[in-house]
Scaffold this motif. Structure first.
Motif, PDB file in Angstrom:
ATOM      1  N   ARG B  32       0.824  -1.210   0.000  1.00 17.20           N
ATOM      2  CA  ARG B  32       0.000   0.000   0.000  1.00 17.20           C
ATOM      3  C   ARG B  32       0.855   1.255   0.000  1.00 17.20           C
ATOM      4  O   ARG B  32       0.372   2.349  -0.215  1.00 17.20           O
ATOM      5  CB  ARG B  32      -0.914  -0.018   1.224  1.00 17.20           C
ATOM      6  N   ARG B  33       2.113   1.103   0.315  1.00 14.76           N
ATOM      7  CA  ARG B  33       3.021   2.235   0.333  1.00 14.76           C
ATOM      8  C   ARG B  33       3.885   2.322  -0.922  1.00 14.76           C
ATOM      9  O   ARG B  33       4.705   3.207  -1.041  1.00 14.76           O
ATOM     10  CB  ARG B  33       3.958   2.095   1.543  1.00 14.76           C
ATOM     11  N   THR B  34       3.725   1.350  -1.822  1.00 16.77           N
ATOM     12  CA  THR B  34       4.598   1.319  -2.994  1.00 16.77           C
ATOM     13  C   THR B  34       3.824   1.778  -4.214  1.00 16.77           C
ATOM     14  O   THR B  34       3.178   0.995  -4.876  1.00 16.77           O
ATOM     15  CB  THR B  34       5.147  -0.102  -3.219  1.00 16.77           C
ATOM     16  N   ARG B  35       3.856   3.074  -4.451  1.00 11.82           N
ATOM     17  CA  ARG B  35       3.097   3.594  -5.585  1.00 11.82           C
ATOM     18  C   ARG B  35       4.000   4.087  -6.708  1.00 11.82           C
ATOM     19  O   ARG B  35       3.646   4.014  -7.860  1.00 11.82           O
ATOM     20  CB  ARG B  35       2.174   4.718  -5.117  1.00 11.82           C
ATOM     21  N   SER B  36       5.179   4.592  -6.366  1.00 11.01           N
ATOM     22  CA  SER B  36       6.054   5.126  -7.418  1.00 11.01           C
ATOM     23  C   SER B  36       7.298   4.258  -7.556  1.00 11.01           C
ATOM     24  O   SER B  36       7.583   3.420  -6.703  1.00 11.01           O
ATOM     25  CB  SER B  36       6.469   6.549  -7.057  1.00 11.01           C
ATOM     26  N   LEU B 337      17.008  -4.805 -15.451  1.00 13.13           N
ATOM     27  CA  LEU B 337      16.211  -5.137 -16.627  1.00 13.13           C
ATOM     28  C   LEU B 337      15.287  -3.989 -17.012  1.00 13.13           C
ATOM     29  O   LEU B 337      15.256  -3.554 -18.161  1.00 13.13           O
ATOM     30  CB  LEU B 337      15.386  -6.392 -16.314  1.00 13.13           C
ATOM     31  N   SER B 338      14.530  -3.464 -16.043  1.00 13.78           N
ATOM     32  CA  SER B 338      13.522  -2.477 -16.397  1.00 13.78           C
ATOM     33  C   SER B 338      14.137  -1.100 -16.608  1.00 13.78           C
ATOM     34  O   SER B 338      13.836  -0.418 -17.568  1.00 13.78           O
ATOM     35  CB  SER B 338      12.438  -2.404 -15.322  1.00 13.78           C
ATOM     36  N   VAL B 343      13.930   1.521 -19.912  1.00 11.47           N
ATOM     37  CA  VAL B 343      13.817   2.980 -19.869  1.00 11.47           C
ATOM     38  C   VAL B 343      14.937   3.663 -20.647  1.00 11.47           C
ATOM     39  O   VAL B 343      14.695   4.580 -21.422  1.00 11.47           O
ATOM     40  CB  VAL B 343      13.773   3.482 -18.409  1.00 11.47           C
ATOM     41  N   HIS B 344      16.161   3.187 -20.466  1.00 10.53           N
ATOM     42  CA  HIS B 344      17.260   3.898 -21.117  1.00 10.53           C
ATOM     43  C   HIS B 344      17.600   3.405 -22.508  1.00 10.53           C
ATOM     44  O   HIS B 344      17.723   4.204 -23.428  1.00 10.53           O
ATOM     45  CB  HIS B 344      18.502   3.880 -20.221  1.00 10.53           C
ATOM     46  N   GLN B 354       3.780   5.662 -14.566  1.00  9.41           N
ATOM     47  CA  GLN B 354       2.950   4.451 -14.554  1.00  9.41           C
ATOM     48  C   GLN B 354       3.565   3.363 -15.418  1.00  9.41           C
ATOM     49  O   GLN B 354       3.610   2.194 -15.036  1.00  9.41           O
ATOM     50  CB  GLN B 354       1.527   4.733 -15.075  1.00  9.41           C
ATOM     51  N   GLU B 355       4.068   3.793 -16.585  1.00 11.95           N
ATOM     52  CA  GLU B 355       4.703   2.845 -17.486  1.00 11.95           C
ATOM     53  C   GLU B 355       5.892   2.175 -16.802  1.00 11.95           C
ATOM     54  O   GLU B 355       6.068   0.971 -16.861  1.00 11.95           O
ATOM     55  CB  GLU B 355       5.189   3.623 -18.711  1.00 11.95           C
ATOM     56  N   GLN B 356       6.712   3.011 -16.126  1.00 14.16           N
ATOM     57  CA  GLN B 356       7.901   2.481 -15.458  1.00 14.16           C
ATOM     58  C   GLN B 356       7.543   1.483 -14.362  1.00 14.16           C
ATOM     59  O   GLN B 356       8.207   0.486 -14.172  1.00 14.16           O
ATOM     60  CB  GLN B 356       8.716   3.621 -14.857  1.00 14.16           C
ATOM     61  N   MET B 357       6.461   1.786 -13.621  1.00 11.24           N
ATOM     62  CA  MET B 357       6.034   0.867 -12.568  1.00 11.24           C
ATOM     63  C   MET B 357       5.610  -0.464 -13.171  1.00 11.24           C
ATOM     64  O   MET B 357       5.965  -1.525 -12.669  1.00 11.24           O
ATOM     65  CB  MET B 357       4.844   1.461 -11.783  1.00 11.24           C
ATOM     66  N   ARG B 358       4.807  -0.379 -14.249  1.00 12.25           N
ATOM     67  CA  ARG B 358       4.350  -1.615 -14.895  1.00 12.25           C
ATOM     68  C   ARG B 358       5.545  -2.432 -15.363  1.00 12.25           C
ATOM     69  O   ARG B 358       5.614  -3.636 -15.136  1.00 12.25           O
ATOM     70  CB  ARG B 358       3.454  -1.281 -16.093  1.00 12.25           C
TER      71      ARG B 358
END
Lengths: 100, 497
Positions: B32-36, B337-338, B343-344, B354-358
């Protein structure tokens, strides 16, 4: 680069801070190398010293091994205390300079 | 001596169930605390130095060092102790190297430590080790053991990110320190709290040679190479380096190293006592019968001194140890990986939050499933319980990468704190310079628009540089410009409410 930054970069205080930090780091690293490699080289070259009995069955190697662990921790503590008290304070002073 | 080791006893299952329930409850809380992405990768940088110290110590006191060193001391006497001393010595070297050089974006670490392949290899080694260990401890089949570790670990990382991974590691560190302390107190109680009597008993049973250095280190070259491996192997552990981004600043990072070395030092001071006691009470032959490498010395001693219930507790803690370390590794792998690849490399730094989280979660899933499958494929390979020695040199080179003179580095340390480090552009390929500009994240000190503008400028400069329209910057240019940027940023920070 504006003048205040140049003043900081060229100030004696900044140069001294850089030099002091390098000296402390080098000293701490030297102590650590001496401590650990002194011990491990003793193991590699002169086992008789470590095998000497110092009371009952206890060999000199046992307290020496423990001393390496404790010594490494004390070195860490000394460095952290220096960096967090003296060094960080000096950095804060320089930052204040920079803002003016 | 008779042992219930290798059979799933009631107490082992109960303790294990309790630990898994507790850690999953924490994961639910952390989710619940992990949004970004900032929370996912770096626990929002809100971990206290004491907590981080425990988590670091937890990462370092892996099953390999807990079970492995106790076993080495039990079977080989004093030689095992030499390992124990070396295990701590890499830490002081880490204090500032990490605190001030690698402190930009959490994900830099993953790439600095040699990327996904290194992390994956290390994870597979841990998976194979965990399969064997759980098989030994609970008697369930290897494949089920790997699957079980994999699924629980994925739950931690997928939902709770770094917050859950940190708290799982903290719980495990506390349980492990508690368990080993109880074990040591029970041992010493048998000798009227006189360690000398324990050593006398060891000497009486196995001869004085058990307390003298033996065949482990035979000449100075051996000594130096063992020392280097133990000292710098630490810097090759990506999940440990990632923890330095979960605290607020360099000061907190240094303090957490101090706490961590305190816990680790204490642990390695008392673990030889456990090993010597296992040799005395359980006996070397009995230990070797269960596992030739001696890894079961500590659990066997626990059963001898505290009965089946204590064995169950120690076995459950050993399992939790594996879970926590594999979770940390998976997070490091998913980060590489992500962030580095997606991203880079693929999106050139343009990706929404949002994309980065997904992508971060998808990467976790991919990495975790790959680790489980490869763990099963590599069954029987003797890859477990080894320091990643091959990864020793890379991270050191990465740390020293900015070797452009002491003044330059210290200037950045003192006035830097810059998210965008202009001086990184000297002597690097243009492509790398672009990749070095971190993606904007909410809560970053510079507002997103300004950072994106800078990113475009850097990319434009890089193109011009490639076409040869502008000369490569000299370090004098850069320190002029870098100084101005740093100034801007310090002002921006001060102006922030």
């Amino acid at each position: 680069m504006d003048d205040s930054t140049r003043r900081v970069l060229e100030s004696a205080e900044f140069r001294q801070l850089v030099a002091r930090r390098w000296r402390v780091s080098a000293l701490a690293s030297a102590c650590l190398f001496f401590l650990y490699y002194g011990y491990i080289l003793l193991v590699g070259t002169n086992k008789a010293v470590l095998a000497r009995r110092i009371g009952g069955a206890v060999t000199l190697g046992i307290p020496l091994g423990a001393a390496v662990i404790v010594g490494a921790w004390i070195l860490t503590a000394a460095y952290v205390v220096w960096a967090n008290r003296s060094y960080d304070a000096a950095v804060q002073r320089l930052r204040a300079h920079l803002d003016r | 001596m008779q042992t219930t080791l290798g059979t799933p006893t009631v107490s082992a299952v109960v303790f294990f169930g309790l630990i898994v329930l507790l850690t999953l409850a924490i994961t639910w809380w952390a989710a619940r605390r992990t949004r970004s992405t900032r929370e996912f990768y770096a626990a929002g940088r809100r971990v206290s130095p004491f907590q981080n110290g425990l988590a670091l110590a937890g990462d370092y006191m892996s099953a390999a060092s807990f079970l492995g060193i106790a076993g080495l001391v039990a079977l080989r006497g004093y030689d095992g102790m030499i390992y124990a001393t070396g295990w701590l010595v890499g830490w002081p070297a880490l204090t500032d190297v990490v605190a001030y050089r690698l402190r930009q974006v959490p994900v830099r670490v993953a790439s600095a430590t040699g990327g996904i392949l290194t992390v994956l290899l290390y994870t597979i080694a841990q998976m194979v080790g965990s399969g064997n260990l759980v098989m030994l401890l609970f008697g369930i089949s290897y494949e089920w053991a790997v699957l079980c570790v994999g699924v629980v670990m994925l739950a931690y990382v997928l939902f709770g990110g770094m917050i859950a991974t940190t708290w799982v590691q903290i719980i495990k560190a506390v349980l492990l320190l508690f368990g080993v302390t109880v074990l040591t107190v029970l041992v010493l109680a048998r000798f009227d709290f006189n360690p000398g009597a324990l050593y006398a008993a060891v000497a009486a049973k196995y001869g004085q040679a058990a307390l003298e250095p033996g065949g482990l280190v035979t000449d100075p070259v051996d000594a130096i190479s063992l020392g280097l491996a133990l000292m710098f192997g630490l810097l090759g552990l990506p999940h440990i380096l990632m923890r330095f981004y979960t605290v607020r600043d360099a000061r907190a990072a240094r303090l957490s190293v101090l706490y961590a070395t305190g816990f680790i030092g204490y642990f390695y001071l008392i673990i030889p006592i456990v090993g010597f006691a296992a040799a005395t009470f359980v006996g070397r032959d009995a230990i070797r019968r269960i596992d030739a490498g001696g890894n079961m010395a500590a659990p066997l001693l626990a059963e001898f001194l505290g009965g089946t219930a204590f064995l169950g507790f120690i076995a459950a803690v050993a399992f939790a140890t594996i879970l926590a370390v594999v979770a940390g590794l998976t997070l490091a792998g998913a980060t590489a990986l992500s962030h580095d690849v997606f991203v880079h490399a693929i999106r050139r730094g343009h990706a929404t939050e949002q994309e980065q989280m997904r992508v971060a979660r998808a990467a976790t899933l991919i990495f975790g499933v790959a680790a489980i499958l490869l763990g099963i494929v590599f069954k029987g390979q003797n890859v477990a319980f080894e320091l990643p020695r091959s990864a020793v040199v890379d991270p050191l080179a990465a740390v020293q990468h900015g070797g452009r003179g002491v003044v330059d580095r210290h200037r950045r340390d003192v006035i830097g704190r810059a998210h965008l480090d202009q001086s990184d552009r000297v002597g690097r390929s243009p492509e790398k310079s672009v990749a070095a500009v971190p993606a904007a994240q909410p809560g970053d000190r510079l507002d997103d628009r300004r950072l994106r503008g800078r990113r475009r400028r850097v990319a434009g400069d890089a193109r011009a540089l490639r076409r040869g329209e502008v000369r490569r910057r000299t370090s004098a240019d850069v320190s002029r410009r870098g100084g101005r940027v740093a100034c801007d940023q310090v002002r921006a920070q001060l102006l922030r409410p």
